[in-house]
Write a protein that holds these residues in place. Structure first.
Motif, short mmCIF file in Angstrom:
data_model
loop_
_atom_site.label_atom_id
_atom_site.label_comp_id
_atom_site.label_asym_id
_atom_site.label_seq_id
_atom_site.Cartn_x
_atom_site.Cartn_y
_atom_site.Cartn_z
N LEU A 313 20.85 -53.46 7.50
CA LEU A 313 21.05 -54.50 6.47
C LEU A 313 21.92 -55.65 6.98
N ASN A 315 21.49 -58.54 7.96
CA ASN A 315 21.26 -59.90 7.43
C ASN A 315 21.39 -59.98 5.92
N ASP A 316 21.80 -58.89 5.32
CA ASP A 316 21.94 -58.86 3.86
C ASP A 316 23.32 -58.30 3.51
N LEU A 319 24.04 -57.24 -0.15
CA LEU A 319 23.52 -55.94 -0.55
C LEU A 319 24.39 -54.82 0.00
N TYR A 440 14.53 -51.76 -0.99
CA TYR A 440 13.63 -52.90 -0.97
C TYR A 440 12.31 -52.63 -1.69
#
Length: 478
Positions: A313, A315-316, A319, A440
């Motif tokens: 994760l 790049n997120d 979250l 997701y």
């Protein structure tokens, strides 16, 4: 000059003397036990004793114990029920109160008597740093004799898997023997891990790296499995908790004609009625792990999975900041509490201290709240014999990620398209990938998985367990 003949004769006579002495002690002990049974004033009442030295532990094995006791008390009136326990620090009322609080059970306290055992230390793994299986098994024989000398039941039921106690109660106590086996003491899977020189909690690094030590351990395991098969065949009725355990017990004990698969009791009816309190706008997405703090539960793998998940994760960040792993479990003793501290240290080492929370010995009401707040369930034990907590999480509406082995693989979780009710994983990256998929997935897809999971758990209900247990135990009760 040294005379070998004289030395051999001395050894022969010493051996003969010790053998005769041991035989005489066994005969006298058996006569003493028979005499104590004849002194009973209630000969028409059947004494049924459960052997569960850790009955106050609060885990899945204890749920089996108390549900089995409740089933017998409801079915049979003319019985006296006893529990052999080593929980010297807990009074009977405290043990029963914890059972009712932990498992939402109602028990007839006046019909249950506890027989306290003072030699439980003989079955604790910490006492045997080497040859642990053999040491604990021989220690259980010592504990069995203590139990038998304090109470001679008509029916002996082992609900913890101490198979080496069966010959003691069968031959010295003259008891009918029943057992509920959660996990075989030794299995072919354990042998394969030693042969492949895999480093695990029951195969230390220096053994795994040394070919000679590996060979010795293989010989030791094979000899032990032979003895384990002999003592297991002393049982008159054998209950197992899953297909995986059934396959191993039949292979080791060779008793297919008296083996019954009885899935352990899970509180599915109440859990299925729970309403989720999660919301897409919640600050936290909770991943819940429920299980005792024991080494085989592999809590480090859960932490490693979270570490891998953070990478997936990457790049997120928003979250990731919402995710929290909540590990809820019971501690049996100081060794388990040290294990929790080690897990907290590992979380800090992996920079997960803000993403992981540990809770110990929570009451049942608080556990229900955890289920309602969680979205994903996590279970990492390799070759879990069944997986009560896996079923509980599914019944509560969590999307389960469990190990691709044992009971979860063979009995509980289905991953086929169209009938999927959970996920199966093997290593830390695989777990992280499954969790990421859930995060997701579309809400509609996750809802279908939850519905399928809740629809699949009725076969593991307490009602089904009690029916199966009474059917399997009837040959030695009637």
């Amino acid at each position: 000059m040294f005379c070998w003949c004289s030395f051999v004769y001395v050894l022969f006579f010493l051996g003969s003397f010790l053998s005769i002495g041991l035989l005489a002690v066994c005969v006298l002990l058996r006569q003493l036990i028979k005499f104590q049974r004849r002194k009973r004033t209630d000969q028409n009442v059947k004494h049924v004793a459960f052997f569960h030295p850790y009955c106050n532990a609060g885990g899945g094995g204890e749920r089996v114990l108390w549900c089995a006791i409740r089933a017998l008390l409801n079915r049979y009136e003319n019985i006296k029920l006893f529990v052999y326990t080593g929980d010297l620090d807990a009074k009977p009322a405290e043990i029963l109160a914890k059972a009712e609080r932990s498992f939402n059970l109602t028990l007839e306290a006046e019909r249950i008597t506890f027989v306290y055992l003072r030699k439980r230390c003989w079955v604790e793994a910490v006492k045997y740093p080497h040859f642990t299986l053999l040491g604990q098994s021989l220690g259980s024989i010592v504990l069995a004799f203590e139990a038998l000398l304090k109470l001679q039941p008509d029916v002996f039921i082992d609900t913890m898997g101490y198979a080496f106690t069966y010959p003691v109660f069968a031959y010295f106590g003259g008891c009918k023997i029943g057992c509920y086996t959660h996990y075989p003491t030794i299995s072919t899977d354990m042998l394969r891990r030693v042969q492949s020189q895999t480093h695990t909690y029951n195969n230390r690094g220096y053994v795994a790296k040394n070919p000679f030590a590996t060979w010795l351990k293989i010989v030791y395991y094979r000899l032990f499995s032979r003895i384990y098969g002999w003592v297991g065949r002393c049982a008159d009725t054998v209950m197992v908790n899953s297909s995986w355990t059934e396959n191993h017990i039949i292979s080791l004990w060779d008793v297919p004609y008296k083996t019954h698969r009885v899935y352990p009791p899970c509180e599915v009816s109440q859990l299925k009625r729970l309403e989720s309190l999660t919301d897409e706008q919640d600050d936290h997405i909770i991943i819940l792990s429920v299980g005792q703090y024991r080494p085989e539960k592999d809590h480090p793998l859960q932490l490693q999975a979270m570490y891998e998940l953070r990478t997936l994760l990457n790049n997120d960040e928003a979250l990731w900041n919402r995710l929290k792993l909540l590990i809820v479990g019971s501690c049996r003793d100081e060794e388990d509490r040290v294990r929790v501290k080690n897990m907290q240290d590992l979380a800090k080492h992996l920079s997960l201290e803000n993403s992981v929370e540990f809770r110990v010995n929570v009451p049942y009401r608080e556990l229900l709240q955890c289920y309602q707040r969680a979205t994903i369930g996590l279970h990492c034990m390799w070759n879990e014999h069944f997986g009560i907590s896996v079923v509980d999480c599914m019944a509560a509406g969590l999307i389960m990620v469990a190990n691709r082995s044992g009971g979860p693989l063979m009995d509980i979780i289905e991953t086929s398209e169209g009938s999927q009710n959970g996920y199966l994983a093997y290593d830390s990256y695989d777990y992280a990938r499954c969790i990421a998929n859930i995060l997701y997935n579309t809400p509609e897809y996750n809802a279908r998985i939850r519905e399928a999971a809740r629809a699949s758990v009725d076969r593991f209900s307490e009602k089904e367990f009690e029916s199966g247990f009474l059917r399997a135990i009837s040959p030695i009760m009637d």
